[in-house]
Write an enzyme that holds these catalytic residues in place. Structure first.
Site, PDB file in Angstrom:
ATOM      1  N   HIS A  88      -3.473   5.969   3.325  1.00 59.91           N
ATOM      2  CA  HIS A  88      -4.264   4.805   2.936  1.00 59.91           C
ATOM      3  C   HIS A  88      -3.693   3.527   3.543  1.00 59.91           C
ATOM      4  O   HIS A  88      -4.421   2.686   4.086  1.00 59.91           O
ATOM      5  CB  HIS A  88      -4.298   4.726   1.412  1.00 59.91           C
ATOM      6  N   SER A 112     -11.372  -0.821  -0.689  1.00 57.18           N
ATOM      7  CA  SER A 112     -10.007  -0.721  -0.173  1.00 57.18           C
ATOM      8  C   SER A 112      -9.927  -1.193   1.268  1.00 57.18           C
ATOM      9  O   SER A 112      -8.930  -1.793   1.660  1.00 57.18           O
ATOM     10  CB  SER A 112      -9.530   0.733  -0.227  1.00 57.18           C
ATOM     11  N   ASP A 133       0.843  -1.186   0.000  1.00 62.96           N
ATOM     12  CA  ASP A 133       0.000   0.000   0.000  1.00 62.96           C
ATOM     13  C   ASP A 133       0.887   1.248   0.000  1.00 62.96           C
ATOM     14  O   ASP A 133       1.997   1.203  -0.523  1.00 62.96           O
ATOM     15  CB  ASP A 133      -0.941  -0.022   1.218  1.00 62.96           C
TER      16      ASP A 133
END
Length: 809
Positions: free
Chosen positions: A223, A646, A155
């Site tokens: 994220h 996600s 990520d």
């Protein structure tokens, strides 16, 4: 071999690209990138070249996949090919100058070269990160905490100083980080390339323990930190109301790969993705621990059937105690309303070549070609390798390209014909129509059409009604298609298989509009991964409500309050229905007919760890910050609320970590198929999911408590017979084994002198093998006949033996 020519038709001027030998070894996307160096190719959706100047000599390089025998390695390296990962089936991740690709393809041991392409975070907003909601906790904690299991995350990185990743003794839970965006030269040599890899920096546990004074890795996006918190955060950070937002596996160890999503180092490629998976599994093996990898990322394009090289590479790398979980994608959409205004049109359509006006599309009246950005629409179409067709495109003015199918246009845009384009005053129009034998993936046997209308030569696509016509030449003519578009053309309407051009932009009741069918992205369609859809679990959260300063830009002051979906500035998300499927969650099936997604998890209103570097990151010139602008931040600043597949994905990842822990404690080494069976049998079904499995929810909603009850040691295999049970020297034959409790991925050993060419577990009661018997009896055998035991070994290491099961006559 038929020689193919690629040409560009510029008014009346021909530009012919060189036609290299070994065309069948170079996929068309790679061939086009080589020819045009990325020009007029829907920006970088399908990969692109980049420049470097080692030893002061400029070179144009590309990341790509090689499929080859291991014997090719010396020759490949002699040609300057940089190779990192090699899978069990000879899929290699590679980088080389494009000038060397013809020589690489010419090597006898090389079977195929395929372009790597970029992936994206699966976010709810194109401008910033997205995720899901962590229920606190929906599942009883019991004794399972992920202890003894590694959670890998590929990520944007991780906030190593966040309390959720530090244990009660003050020790980091992050074992190592591979940062693809920093090389040793960027950090003064204090962190090396990972062993066996040629790029990035590996930060060890000692450096991570020292925090940001000794580790230069940062998660400036947030994220990755949010994903890691959902799957494995321990909830130690404070909150305003003393709520503990604990991840599913709070005692798991973490391995992080910071992926180059922004392409800072030209590494946003699926080759780097496969390298990251390989590195995590290698590190976990060194630790002697099972591992599960979270990938909240993907691409919306390709064959959607698991046959892309990175998907087959992932299948090769997974196995017992090596599990990969992938977000299904956020590609589901609808026409009309705020969601359409924010995200654009649904991406999928289907039809038959016998229908006239196969694809009709019309930009909105508000569309004007961009000056500073690219304008494009493209179509990625797949149809049977037994069919043939040709293509004709009609512009809004009624001009047809090609104007006819005679002379120089005889083979243009025809299956196995020529590819090329027209530079017109209504935009640049380009197509190819490649057969399975030279398509970008030779494993699915299907033909592939790519069509693009763009501003590649300075003139943007004009407004009005366009028609893409597929003209059948032979076969059934059924096709599946996916389209893409620039932001400027996101509100375009697409109609498929209608037989007419009489459509109206804005008519939501037109039955021929594109849909969200088959929108599960890659690599979520890989056969061995667990794909995760998203449903809605939380509508309102405690938040800092930010105010703009006098200049209208700086989101630097706030009051504590609450934020909800459907309320500004999150008014794009509407409507919200508790426990129902999220509107954005991609739908199945895969193009080869498998149920997708595999299962669904909480995906809307998820509260999890917030990276402090991301919170402090302000984008010039407006000092924009996604978390501040959308009131995502919990009042004390350690958590954020997000949505998207996600972060539904890390619910699956954390659940698998608990299942691996339970299995390990019971002496079980589960394969992806076994983990899937635990999740499937434990899944929750309700009025929203309906009858399962289906292509919205998969097998239902994850319930890890029930799934844990399914973790029982599998019975050992039983081997009863082998037919035929004998063969002659230098013979190749098919052999069927019968018994019970055979698992997918079981291996078979027939003893010395026999090579197993392939093994297929047909059912728990049957295995079929293709074997090759040697010309000679193995050295040391003193009898005319060689009699061997036949041994079947399941992936969980349990085996069965058929004594004297096969004889070489």
């Amino acid at each position: 071999m038929k020689v193919k020519y690629s040409l560009i038709l510029l008014v009346l001027t021909f530009i012919t690209f060189p036609s290299w030998g070994n065309d069948n070894k170079i996929d068309p996307y790679l061939q086009r990138i080589i020819n045009a160096q990325g020009k007029y190719f829907a920006t970088d959706h399908f990969g692109k070249t980049f420049s470097q100047s080692p030893d002061e000599i400029p070179q144009t390089l590309i990341h790509f996949f090689i499929e080859a025998d291991l014997a090719a390695l010396p020759a490949l390296r002699a040609l300057g090919v940089e190779i990192n990962t090699i899978t069990s089936h000879g899929i290699m991740t590679a980088m080389a100058p494009i000038s060397q690709l013809p020589a690489i393809a010419a090597l006898t041991e090389v079977r195929r070269l395929e372009a790597a392409h970029p992936v994206k975070l699966l976010m709810d907003q194109s401008a910033g990160p997205s995720g899901v909601n962590l229920p606190n906790l929906n599942f009883p904690r019991l004794a399972n905490t992920g202890r003894g299991v590694v959670v890998g995350v590929i990520d944007t990185g991780i906030d190593i100083e966040h309390p959720d990743f530090i244990d009660e003794q003050g020790n980091t839970r992050v074992v190592a980080i591979w940062d693809h965006t920093l090389d040793p030269s960027d950090v003064g040599g204090i962190a090396p390339n990972p062993t066996g890899f040629t790029y990035g920096t590996q930060w060890n546990k000692t450096q991570i323990q020292g925090g940001y004074t000794t580790c230069l890795h940062r998660d400036n996006d947030g994220h990755g930190t949010h994903v890691a918190g959902t799957s494995a955060g321990n909830g130690r950070a404070p909150t305003a109301d003393n709520t503990h937002f604990t991840g599913l596996a709070p005692e798991a160890e973490l391995l992080m790969v910071k992926f180059d999503f922004d392409n800072e180092k030209n590494r946003n490629t699926t080759t780097a993705l496969l390298d990251g998976i390989n590195w995590i599994f290698q590190q976990a093996a060194t630790l002697g621990k099972p591992a599960v990898i979270n990938m909240s990322l993907g691409s919306d394009y390709g064959p959607h059937d698991g046959s892309m090289p990175e998907e087959r590479g992932i299948d090769d790398l997974t196995g017992a105690n090596k599990i990969v979980v992938v977000a299904a994608g956020n590609a589901a959409a609808t026409y009309g309303g705020t969601a359409f205004e924010t995200f654009g049109a649904p991406l999928h359509g289907a039809g038959n070549f016998s229908t006239r006006n196969d694809i009709v599309f019309n930009p909105p009246n508000s569309y004007l070609p961009s000056v500073s950005a690219s304008d494009y629409i493209f179509f990625d179409v797949w149809y049977s390798g037994n069919d043939t067709s040709r293509i004709q495109i009609t512009t809004p003015s009624g001009q047809k390209y090609p104007p006819n199918f005679n002379g120089i246009y005889k083979n243009l845009w025809k299956t196995n014909g020529t590819d090329g384009g027209f530079n017109t005053n209504e935009g640049f129009v380009y197509c190819y129509n490649f057969p399975a034998v030279i398509g970008w993936d030779t494993n699915n046997g299907d033909n592939n059409i790519y069509c693009e209308i763009s501003d590649a030569y300075g003139v943007g696509p004009v407004n009005g009604k366009w028609v893409v016509e597929f003209i059948p030449l032979s076969g059934s003519g059924n096709y599946q298609a996916w389209h893409g578009y620039s932001d400027s053309l996101a509100q375009t309407y697409f109609w498929y298989n209608s037989g007419t051009t009489k459509h109206t932009w804005g008519n939501l009741n037109d039955p021929f509009l594109s849909d969200s069918h088959m929108t599960i992205g890659s690599p979520a369609t890989a056969s061995q991964v667990i794909s995760i859809g998203a449903y809605q679990t939380k509508n309102q959260w405690n938040a800092r409500i930010y105010h703009t300063s006098a200049n209208g830009y700086l989101w630097d002051t706030y009051v504590n309050g609450s934020q909800a979906y459907g309320i500004f500035p999150v008014d794009y998300y509407d409507p919200f229905t508790l426990e129902d499927l999220a509107f954005f969650s991609s739908r199945g099936p895969s193009r080869d007919g498998r149920i997708q997604p595999f299962i669904s998890a909480p995906g809307v209103g998820i509260v999890a760890s917030l990276s402090q570097p991301a919170l402090d990151s302000l984008s010039p010139p407006t000092n924009y910050n996604y978390y501040r602008y959308y009131n995502r931040i919990e009042p004390l600043g350690y958590y954020a609320t997000l949505q998207g597949t996600s972060m539904a994905c890390p619910h699956g990842t954390g659940s698998v970590a608990l299942l691996l822990e339970e299995a390990h404690n019971k002496g079980i080494n589960p394969t992806p198929a076994i983990i899937k069976s635990y999740l499937q049998q434990g899944a929750r079904i309700d009025g929203f999911t309906g009858s399962v499995p289906n292509n919205d929810w998969g097998y239902g909603k994850i319930d890890v408590s029930d799934a844990l009850t399914q973790v029982q040691a599998a019975p050992p295999p039983e081997l009863n017979s082998c037919q035929p049970n004998s063969g002659t020297r230098n013979q190749t034959l098919m052999v069927t084994l019968t018994g019970n409790h055979f698992q997918p991925g079981a291996t078979v050993d027939f003893g010395p002198g026999i090579t197993v060419l392939s093994t297929t577990t047909v059912s728990p009661q049957e295995i079929v093998c293709n074997i090759k018997i040697s010309r000679k009896i193995p050295r040391g055998e003193r009898v005319i006949k060689a009699v061997s035991d036949v041994v079947v070994t399941n992936p969980d290491a349990q085996s069965a033996t058929l004594v004297n099961g096969f004889t070489i006559k």
